[in-house]
Motif scaffolding. Sequence first.
Motif, PDB file in Angstrom:
ATOM      1  N   ARG A 154      -6.361  11.894  17.392  1.00 52.88           N
ATOM      2  CA  ARG A 154      -6.485  11.922  18.859  1.00 52.88           C
ATOM      3  C   ARG A 154      -5.417  11.070  19.524  1.00 52.88           C
ATOM      4  NH1 ARG A 154     -11.784   9.726  20.970  1.00 52.88           N
ATOM      5  NH2 ARG A 154     -11.679   8.472  19.080  1.00 52.88           N
ATOM      6  N   PHE A 155      -5.270   9.848  19.038  1.00 54.02           N
ATOM      7  CA  PHE A 155      -4.315   8.918  19.605  1.00 54.02           C
ATOM      8  C   PHE A 155      -3.281   8.579  18.541  1.00 54.02           C
ATOM      9  CE2 PHE A 155      -8.537   7.748  21.605  1.00 54.02           C
ATOM     10  CZ  PHE A 155      -8.350   8.582  22.703  1.00 54.02           C
ATOM     11  N   THR A 156      -2.250   7.851  18.902  1.00 52.08           N
ATOM     12  CA  THR A 156      -1.133   7.597  17.989  1.00 52.08           C
ATOM     13  C   THR A 156      -1.612   7.082  16.635  1.00 52.08           C
ATOM     14  OG1 THR A 156       0.259   7.041  19.879  1.00 52.08           O
ATOM     15  CG2 THR A 156       1.033   6.361  17.700  1.00 52.08           C
ATOM     16  N   SER A 157      -1.233   7.781  15.599  1.00 58.16           N
ATOM     17  CA  SER A 157      -1.647   7.383  14.254  1.00 58.16           C
ATOM     18  C   SER A 157      -0.615   6.445  13.635  1.00 58.16           C
ATOM     19  CB  SER A 157      -1.827   8.618  13.370  1.00 58.16           C
ATOM     20  OG  SER A 157      -0.578   9.237  13.108  1.00 58.16           O
ATOM     21  N   PRO A 158      -1.045   5.597  12.694  1.00 55.32           N
ATOM     22  CA  PRO A 158      -0.115   4.680  12.024  1.00 55.32           C
ATOM     23  C   PRO A 158       0.659   5.431  10.940  1.00 55.32           C
ATOM     24  CG  PRO A 158      -2.324   4.334  11.185  1.00 55.32           C
ATOM     25  CD  PRO A 158      -2.428   5.386  12.249  1.00 55.32           C
ATOM     26  N   THR A 159       1.673   6.167  11.361  1.00 57.20           N
ATOM     27  CA  THR A 159       2.338   7.139  10.483  1.00 57.20           C
ATOM     28  C   THR A 159       2.873   6.531   9.187  1.00 57.20           C
ATOM     29  OG1 THR A 159       4.341   6.826  11.814  1.00 57.20           O
ATOM     30  CG2 THR A 159       2.945   8.711  12.354  1.00 57.20           C
ATOM     31  N   HIS A 160       3.504   5.379   9.277  1.00 60.90           N
ATOM     32  CA  HIS A 160       4.087   4.778   8.075  1.00 60.90           C
ATOM     33  C   HIS A 160       2.989   4.361   7.089  1.00 60.90           C
ATOM     34  CE1 HIS A 160       7.089   4.380  11.240  1.00 60.90           C
ATOM     35  NE2 HIS A 160       8.011   4.359  10.295  1.00 60.90           N
ATOM     36  N   VAL A 161       1.906   3.837   7.636  1.00 61.55           N
ATOM     37  CA  VAL A 161       0.769   3.413   6.810  1.00 61.55           C
ATOM     38  C   VAL A 161       0.110   4.621   6.145  1.00 61.55           C
ATOM     39  CG1 VAL A 161      -1.521   2.368   6.900  1.00 61.55           C
ATOM     40  CG2 VAL A 161       0.357   1.369   8.209  1.00 61.55           C
ATOM     41  N   VAL A 162      -0.026   5.698   6.899  1.00 55.90           N
ATOM     42  CA  VAL A 162      -0.638   6.919   6.369  1.00 55.90           C
ATOM     43  C   VAL A 162       0.206   7.473   5.226  1.00 55.90           C
ATOM     44  CG1 VAL A 162      -1.252   9.309   6.917  1.00 55.90           C
ATOM     45  CG2 VAL A 162      -1.826   7.478   8.525  1.00 55.90           C
ATOM     46  N   HIS A 163       1.518   7.464   5.396  1.00 54.60           N
ATOM     47  CA  HIS A 163       2.375   7.986   4.333  1.00 54.60           C
ATOM     48  C   HIS A 163       2.323   7.102   3.093  1.00 54.60           C
ATOM     49  CE1 HIS A 163       5.997   9.900   2.533  1.00 54.60           C
ATOM     50  NE2 HIS A 163       5.450  10.952   3.120  1.00 54.60           N
ATOM     51  N   ALA A 164       2.214   5.786   3.300  1.00 56.41           N
ATOM     52  CA  ALA A 164       2.061   4.873   2.162  1.00 56.41           C
ATOM     53  C   ALA A 164       0.762   5.163   1.412  1.00 56.41           C
ATOM     54  CB  ALA A 164       2.083   3.425   2.643  1.00 56.41           C
ATOM     55  N   PHE A 165      -0.301   5.467   2.166  1.00 57.06           N
ATOM     56  CA  PHE A 165      -1.593   5.783   1.546  1.00 57.06           C
ATOM     57  C   PHE A 165      -1.510   7.084   0.747  1.00 57.06           C
ATOM     58  CE2 PHE A 165      -6.018   7.375   1.688  1.00 57.06           C
ATOM     59  CZ  PHE A 165      -6.681   6.264   1.196  1.00 57.06           C
ATOM     60  N   TYR A 166      -0.786   8.044   1.286  1.00 56.61           N
ATOM     61  CA  TYR A 166      -0.583   9.321   0.588  1.00 56.61           C
ATOM     62  C   TYR A 166       0.082   9.068  -0.770  1.00 56.61           C
ATOM     63  CZ  TYR A 166       1.064  14.168  -0.046  1.00 56.61           C
ATOM     64  OH  TYR A 166       1.317  15.430  -0.531  1.00 56.61           O
ATOM     65  N   GLN A 167       1.087   8.203  -0.779  1.00 56.34           N
ATOM     66  CA  GLN A 167       1.753   7.847  -2.029  1.00 56.34           C
ATOM     67  C   GLN A 167       0.799   7.091  -2.952  1.00 56.34           C
ATOM     68  OE1 GLN A 167       4.565   8.656  -3.402  1.00 56.34           O
ATOM     69  NE2 GLN A 167       4.381   7.291  -5.159  1.00 56.34           N
ATOM     70  N   ALA A 168      -0.006   6.194  -2.384  1.00 61.82           N
ATOM     71  CA  ALA A 168      -0.956   5.419  -3.184  1.00 61.82           C
ATOM     72  C   ALA A 168      -1.992   6.322  -3.847  1.00 61.82           C
ATOM     73  CB  ALA A 168      -1.641   4.376  -2.312  1.00 61.82           C
ATOM     74  N   MET A 169      -2.423   7.370  -3.142  1.00 66.29           N
ATOM     75  CA  MET A 169      -3.387   8.292  -3.742  1.00 66.29           C
ATOM     76  C   MET A 169      -2.768   9.054  -4.915  1.00 66.29           C
ATOM     77  SD  MET A 169      -5.657   9.813  -0.591  1.00 66.29           S
ATOM     78  CE  MET A 169      -6.765  10.631  -1.734  1.00 66.29           C
ATOM     79  N   LYS A 170      -1.508   9.401  -4.790  1.00 62.94           N
ATOM     80  CA  LYS A 170      -0.812  10.049  -5.910  1.00 62.94           C
ATOM     81  C   LYS A 170      -0.783   9.121  -7.117  1.00 62.94           C
ATOM     82  CE  LYS A 170       2.430  12.820  -3.113  1.00 62.94           C
ATOM     83  NZ  LYS A 170       3.876  13.009  -2.785  1.00 62.94           N
TER      84      LYS A 170
END
Length: 365
Positions: free
Chosen positions: A243-259
């Motif tokens: 809905r509102f500005t997402s923490p894009t860099h943090v989200v991408h780091a989490f995506y890598q962490a899940m991998k």
Amino acid sequence: MNLKRNYLLLTPGPLSTSETVREAMLQDWCTWDRDYNEGVVTPIREGLLTLVGVDKQEYTDVLLQGSGTYCVEATIGATVRPEDKLLILANGAYGKRMAQIADYYRLNYVLVSLRETELITGQIAREALEAHPDITHLSMVHSETTTGLLNPIEEVAEVIKGKNITFIVDAMSSFGGIPIDIKKLGIDFLVSSANKCIQGVPGFGFIIAKKDKLIATKGNARSLSLDIYVQWETMEKGHGKWRFTSPTHVVHAFYQAMKELDTEGGIETRYARYKKNHQILVEGMRKLGFETLLPDEAQGPIITSFLYPTADFDFADFYARLKAKGFVIYPGKISDADTFRIGNIGDIFPADMEALLQAIKEIRQ
């Protein structure tokens, strides 16, 4: 590129992350772009459900900006209506924080506040429900990082089974590092954060919920930003759009962490590593003359509390000298004992714990 660590964070989150997780934050991402929403956010949401092995028709999840407490507040604020009654079982700062949230929202609640070294057992839950038979919701912390206690949520789940009580579990520092059978335990809302056992960085949390229970929160929230139903609906309709500005860099780091969690072998394998870290730490510290606050049977593998070894122990000096050797630990957080805490989670391995013990041995000589 070598993204060198300044020190090892032996804390329960934020925690030490891998170089590749940190590297994932070096690109900029547009919050409206399909590559981000459909290529990063949506796989994260699907991956969280896959991690817990639940039917996507029965369960769903929602991501929310902010620290883990934002998600706990959002969940309590949206699920507990004025006509409901919440039972909070607490044995540390994070359980008691739920009561603070309930106060802010002027909720009808009962707080059972235990000693910080006392487990929340099925018997405690049973006695509380017998005293308050009109309870509609029950909330508790799984891994209480105030001390390191691992509460037996299985016992509490058994007590409330079939009672039509909404079960809210703060699994902030356990999800991803300790196996949790959400479906078997009948957990309606499980709350965790990006910077814990998934080994991402701070900036957002997430709520895994029974879909019908989450949909039932529509219109209940008393906060615009913390409305989990509208946040969920927006992500569903917008294919990962926040809905509102997402923490894009943090989200991408989490995506890598899940991998990386998947590459490591999943939750069971990570759980085994954390337990090994804890075992090495405890055995080594005991040899160095330190005692654990908790008995082994109550202790979880996430973070370990140690008593001051002597009355004149100077924690500030101990902390500073360890930091100079590349290790950062936590002060204590309980009211009736002098303690400090050492975390066993993150991109930390048995060899790191051995190195920590050697550093402690050197500064204690």
